[in-house]
Write a protein that holds these residues in place. Structure first.
Motif, PDB file in Angstrom:
ATOM      1  N   ARG A 130       0.820  -1.222   0.000  1.00  0.00           N
ATOM      2  CA  ARG A 130       0.000   0.000   0.000  1.00  0.00           C
ATOM      3  C   ARG A 130       0.850   1.267   0.000  1.00  0.00           C
ATOM      4  O   ARG A 130       0.358   2.361  -0.238  1.00  0.00           O
ATOM      5  CB  ARG A 130      -0.916   0.002   1.227  1.00  0.00           C
ATOM      6  N   TYR A 131       2.181   1.111   0.322  1.00  0.00           N
ATOM      7  CA  TYR A 131       3.043   2.307   0.423  1.00  0.00           C
ATOM      8  C   TYR A 131       4.155   2.292  -0.627  1.00  0.00           C
ATOM      9  O   TYR A 131       5.127   3.006  -0.507  1.00  0.00           O
ATOM     10  CB  TYR A 131       3.660   2.384   1.835  1.00  0.00           C
ATOM     11  N   TRP A 132       4.007   1.472  -1.663  1.00  0.00           N
ATOM     12  CA  TRP A 132       5.068   1.361  -2.663  1.00  0.00           C
ATOM     13  C   TRP A 132       5.350   2.678  -3.380  1.00  0.00           C
ATOM     14  O   TRP A 132       6.448   2.882  -3.872  1.00  0.00           O
ATOM     15  CB  TRP A 132       4.735   0.265  -3.685  1.00  0.00           C
ATOM     16  N   ASP A 133       4.333   3.569  -3.446  1.00  0.00           N
ATOM     17  CA  ASP A 133       4.576   4.839  -4.118  1.00  0.00           C
ATOM     18  C   ASP A 133       5.581   5.697  -3.351  1.00  0.00           C
ATOM     19  O   ASP A 133       6.093   6.675  -3.873  1.00  0.00           O
ATOM     20  CB  ASP A 133       3.247   5.592  -4.336  1.00  0.00           C
ATOM     21  N   ARG A 134       5.884   5.332  -2.091  1.00  0.00           N
ATOM     22  CA  ARG A 134       6.856   6.111  -1.308  1.00  0.00           C
ATOM     23  C   ARG A 134       8.278   5.563  -1.461  1.00  0.00           C
ATOM     24  O   ARG A 134       9.225   6.108  -0.924  1.00  0.00           O
ATOM     25  CB  ARG A 134       6.508   6.029   0.182  1.00  0.00           C
ATOM     26  N   LEU A 135       8.430   4.427  -2.160  1.00  0.00           N
ATOM     27  CA  LEU A 135       9.761   3.832  -2.313  1.00  0.00           C
ATOM     28  C   LEU A 135      10.586   4.617  -3.329  1.00  0.00           C
ATOM     29  O   LEU A 135      10.057   5.129  -4.301  1.00  0.00           O
ATOM     30  CB  LEU A 135       9.636   2.388  -2.814  1.00  0.00           C
ATOM     31  N   SER A 136      11.897   4.678  -3.079  1.00  0.00           N
ATOM     32  CA  SER A 136      12.778   5.306  -4.076  1.00  0.00           C
ATOM     33  C   SER A 136      14.114   4.568  -4.077  1.00  0.00           C
ATOM     34  O   SER A 136      14.390   3.774  -3.179  1.00  0.00           O
ATOM     35  CB  SER A 136      12.990   6.780  -3.742  1.00  0.00           C
ATOM     36  N   LEU A 137      14.920   4.851  -5.091  1.00  0.00           N
ATOM     37  CA  LEU A 137      16.227   4.188  -5.181  1.00  0.00           C
ATOM     38  C   LEU A 137      17.311   5.134  -4.684  1.00  0.00           C
ATOM     39  O   LEU A 137      17.305   6.314  -5.021  1.00  0.00           O
ATOM     40  CB  LEU A 137      16.515   3.809  -6.638  1.00  0.00           C
ATOM     41  N   ASP A 138      18.222   4.602  -3.891  1.00  0.00           N
ATOM     42  CA  ASP A 138      19.359   5.397  -3.441  1.00  0.00           C
ATOM     43  C   ASP A 138      20.379   5.414  -4.573  1.00  0.00           C
ATOM     44  O   ASP A 138      20.892   4.361  -4.965  1.00  0.00           O
ATOM     45  CB  ASP A 138      19.955   4.757  -2.177  1.00  0.00           C
ATOM     46  N   PRO A 139      20.672   6.618  -5.132  1.00  0.00           N
ATOM     47  CA  PRO A 139      21.569   6.651  -6.301  1.00  0.00           C
ATOM     48  C   PRO A 139      22.999   6.214  -5.958  1.00  0.00           C
ATOM     49  O   PRO A 139      23.750   5.812  -6.838  1.00  0.00           O
ATOM     50  CB  PRO A 139      21.538   8.120  -6.734  1.00  0.00           C
ATOM     51  N   VAL A 140      23.394   6.303  -4.674  1.00  0.00           N
ATOM     52  CA  VAL A 140      24.771   5.947  -4.311  1.00  0.00           C
ATOM     53  C   VAL A 140      24.892   4.442  -4.052  1.00  0.00           C
ATOM     54  O   VAL A 140      25.694   3.746  -4.692  1.00  0.00           O
ATOM     55  CB  VAL A 140      25.226   6.750  -3.059  1.00  0.00           C
ATOM     56  N   THR A 141      24.041   3.913  -3.129  1.00  0.00           N
ATOM     57  CA  THR A 141      24.161   2.479  -2.807  1.00  0.00           C
ATOM     58  C   THR A 141      23.434   1.612  -3.840  1.00  0.00           C
ATOM     59  O   THR A 141      23.622   0.404  -3.901  1.00  0.00           O
ATOM     60  CB  THR A 141      23.564   2.176  -1.422  1.00  0.00           C
ATOM     61  N   LYS A 142      22.574   2.235  -4.647  1.00  0.00           N
ATOM     62  CA  LYS A 142      21.801   1.544  -5.690  1.00  0.00           C
ATOM     63  C   LYS A 142      20.866   0.487  -5.099  1.00  0.00           C
ATOM     64  O   LYS A 142      20.591  -0.530  -5.702  1.00  0.00           O
ATOM     65  CB  LYS A 142      22.724   0.926  -6.741  1.00  0.00           C
ATOM     66  N   THR A 143      20.430   0.743  -3.862  1.00  0.00           N
ATOM     67  CA  THR A 143      19.447  -0.155  -3.240  1.00  0.00           C
ATOM     68  C   THR A 143      18.180   0.647  -2.955  1.00  0.00           C
ATOM     69  O   THR A 143      18.176   1.878  -3.061  1.00  0.00           O
ATOM     70  CB  THR A 143      19.975  -0.761  -1.923  1.00  0.00           C
ATOM     71  N   LEU A 144      17.121  -0.068  -2.582  1.00  0.00           N
ATOM     72  CA  LEU A 144      15.856   0.602  -2.282  1.00  0.00           C
ATOM     73  C   LEU A 144      15.973   1.372  -0.976  1.00  0.00           C
ATOM     74  O   LEU A 144      16.546   0.865  -0.012  1.00  0.00           O
ATOM     75  CB  LEU A 144      14.751  -0.446  -2.097  1.00  0.00           C
ATOM     76  N   ARG A 145      15.437   2.594  -0.966  1.00  0.00           N
ATOM     77  CA  ARG A 145      15.336   3.320   0.308  1.00  0.00           C
ATOM     78  C   ARG A 145      14.060   2.832   0.980  1.00  0.00           C
ATOM     79  O   ARG A 145      12.964   3.086   0.490  1.00  0.00           O
ATOM     80  CB  ARG A 145      15.202   4.818   0.051  1.00  0.00           C
ATOM     81  N   ARG A 146      14.227   2.102   2.090  1.00  0.00           N
ATOM     82  CA  ARG A 146      13.072   1.490   2.743  1.00  0.00           C
ATOM     83  C   ARG A 146      12.658   2.220   4.017  1.00  0.00           C
ATOM     84  O   ARG A 146      11.622   1.913   4.593  1.00  0.00           O
ATOM     85  CB  ARG A 146      13.398   0.043   3.136  1.00  0.00           C
ATOM     86  N   ALA A 147      13.518   3.164   4.502  1.00  0.00           N
ATOM     87  CA  ALA A 147      13.258   3.808   5.794  1.00  0.00           C
ATOM     88  C   ALA A 147      11.872   4.453   5.811  1.00  0.00           C
ATOM     89  O   ALA A 147      11.477   5.121   4.853  1.00  0.00           O
ATOM     90  CB  ALA A 147      14.334   4.843   6.075  1.00  0.00           C
ATOM     91  N   GLY A 148      11.146   4.244   6.903  1.00  0.00           N
ATOM     92  CA  GLY A 148       9.840   4.884   7.080  1.00  0.00           C
ATOM     93  C   GLY A 148       8.706   4.180   6.359  1.00  0.00           C
ATOM     94  O   GLY A 148       7.555   4.575   6.472  1.00  0.00           O
ATOM     95  N   ILE A 149       8.987   3.132   5.597  1.00  0.00           N
ATOM     96  CA  ILE A 149       7.916   2.408   4.890  1.00  0.00           C
ATOM     97  C   ILE A 149       7.514   1.206   5.754  1.00  0.00           C
ATOM     98  O   ILE A 149       8.372   0.383   6.098  1.00  0.00           O
ATOM     99  CB  ILE A 149       8.403   1.869   3.519  1.00  0.00           C
TER     100      ILE A 149
END
Ligand SMILES: Cc1cc2nc3c(=O)[nH]c(=O)nc-3n(C[C@H](O)[C@H](O)[C@H](O)COP(=O)(O)OP(=O)(O)OC[C@H]3O[C@@H](n4cnc5c(N)ncnc54)[C@H](O)[C@@H]3O)c2cc1C
Length: 270
Positions: A17-36
């Motif tokens: 339900r919160y996937w629209d808040r996900l983003s990619l970290d351009p440095v580590t190239k992993t998903l930013r999951r904090a707060g989701i």
């Protein structure tokens, strides 16, 4: 019949339900999951369900294991609500930045420390990473047999299971001896709704937390140090096309469709 001890691997995944808040970290190239908010990977609920059904039929223990940050205990508390016996969390900075291979080796060391087990169950794939690699890799690390795409499990005798495994154009039936890892699909069962008292039971239970030192794993084979995968680049894909819904009865929809295809030059003018 002999009781069966089952270990279920559950992955904490971002709540859809919160996937629209996900983003990619351009440095580590992993998903930013904090707060989701995170939930149990849906197929892992099928794994928990099957483990509980086997326990109800044969006795034994159901232990759930996960690897993740310390707040994964919230997700593991939810596993208690379903009625599992124990939960274990592998949590340590040394586990961070793991690809599937390093994840599998960390899980395998936790499983070895839990000790006696007959079946290790996992989801066939996660809803976020979706590689479907962790199950076979855990089996490889433990040196035991593995069945993927599991859609049915029958208990044959003390040590033998008959397993139906989904393949591209049908299924295979396999007889396999324990210990074995099974990667399960949604067709295996319908996960139960946790009973009301399950939530109360969950608040009273503690999750055992283990570091890399606790499971005596070489830090060179886990986390980013033990991950052979290298991600050179990640990119957000901008979708240019937009969907359009045609309305009306079937004949009207067909007329509109032909008109649009003609005006786009897909169909020739008559
Ligand atoms: C270079 C690299 C760095 C990465 N760094 C990070 C990072 O820092 N943090 C991060 O969260 N992810 C990170 N990832 C993603 C991480 O590797 C995957 O999330 C993880 O290995 C599982 O892969 P999957 O989702 O494809 O699993 P699948 O193989 O699709 O999952 C199948 C099943 O395996 C089990 N499973 C999978 N993962 C776990 C788990 N953690 N605990 C218990 N059971 C599990 C579940 O039963 C699941 O249903 C990184 C990936 C790469 C390539």
């Amino acid at each position: 019949m002999k009781p069966l001890n089952i270990i279920v691997c559950i992955k904490p995944v971002p709540d859809e339900r919160y996937w629209d808040r996900l983003s990619l970290d351009p440095v580590t190239k992993t998903l930013r999951r904090a707060g989701i908010p995170v939930i149990i990977n849906p197929l892992d609920l099928n794994a928990i369900e099957e483990a509980l059904r086997i326990k109800e039929a044969r006795g034994g223990k159901v232990t759930v294991i996960s690897m993740g940050p310390p707040n994964t205990t919230d997700v593991l508390a939810w596993a208690y609500a379903y009625g599992v016996d124990n939960t274990v969390l592998l949590t340590d900075r040394a586990f961070g930045g793991a690809d599937t291979w390093a994840t599998a080796r960390a899980l395998a060391s936790g499983i070895r420390k839990i000790g006696e087990y007959d079946i290790v169950m996992l989801g066939h794939e996660s809803v976020d990473g979706s590689t479907g690699q962790v199950g076979p890799q855990v089996a490889e690390s433990l040196g035991i047999a593995h069945v993927t795409g599991v859609e049915k499990v029958e208990l044959v005798d003390d040590d033998t299971l008959k397993v139906r495994s989904k393949i591209e154009f049908g299924y295979m039936e396999i007889e396999v001896k324990v210990p074995v890892t099974l990667a399960v699909t949604k067709d295996l069962n319908e996960p139960r709704v946790p009973p009301v008292f399950g939530a109360l039971w969950a608040t009273e239970k503690q999750t055992t937390q283990w570091t890399a030192d606790d499971v005596q794993v070489d830090k060179e084979i886990i986390g980013s140090a033990g991950s052979p995968t290298y991600i050179p680049e990640v990119a957000n894909i901008e979708v240019q096309r937009k969907g359009e819904v045609l309305k009306g009865d079937p004949a009207e929809i067909a007329r509109q469709l032909v008109e649009k295809l003609r005006s786009d030059g897909v169909l020739p003018e008559v």
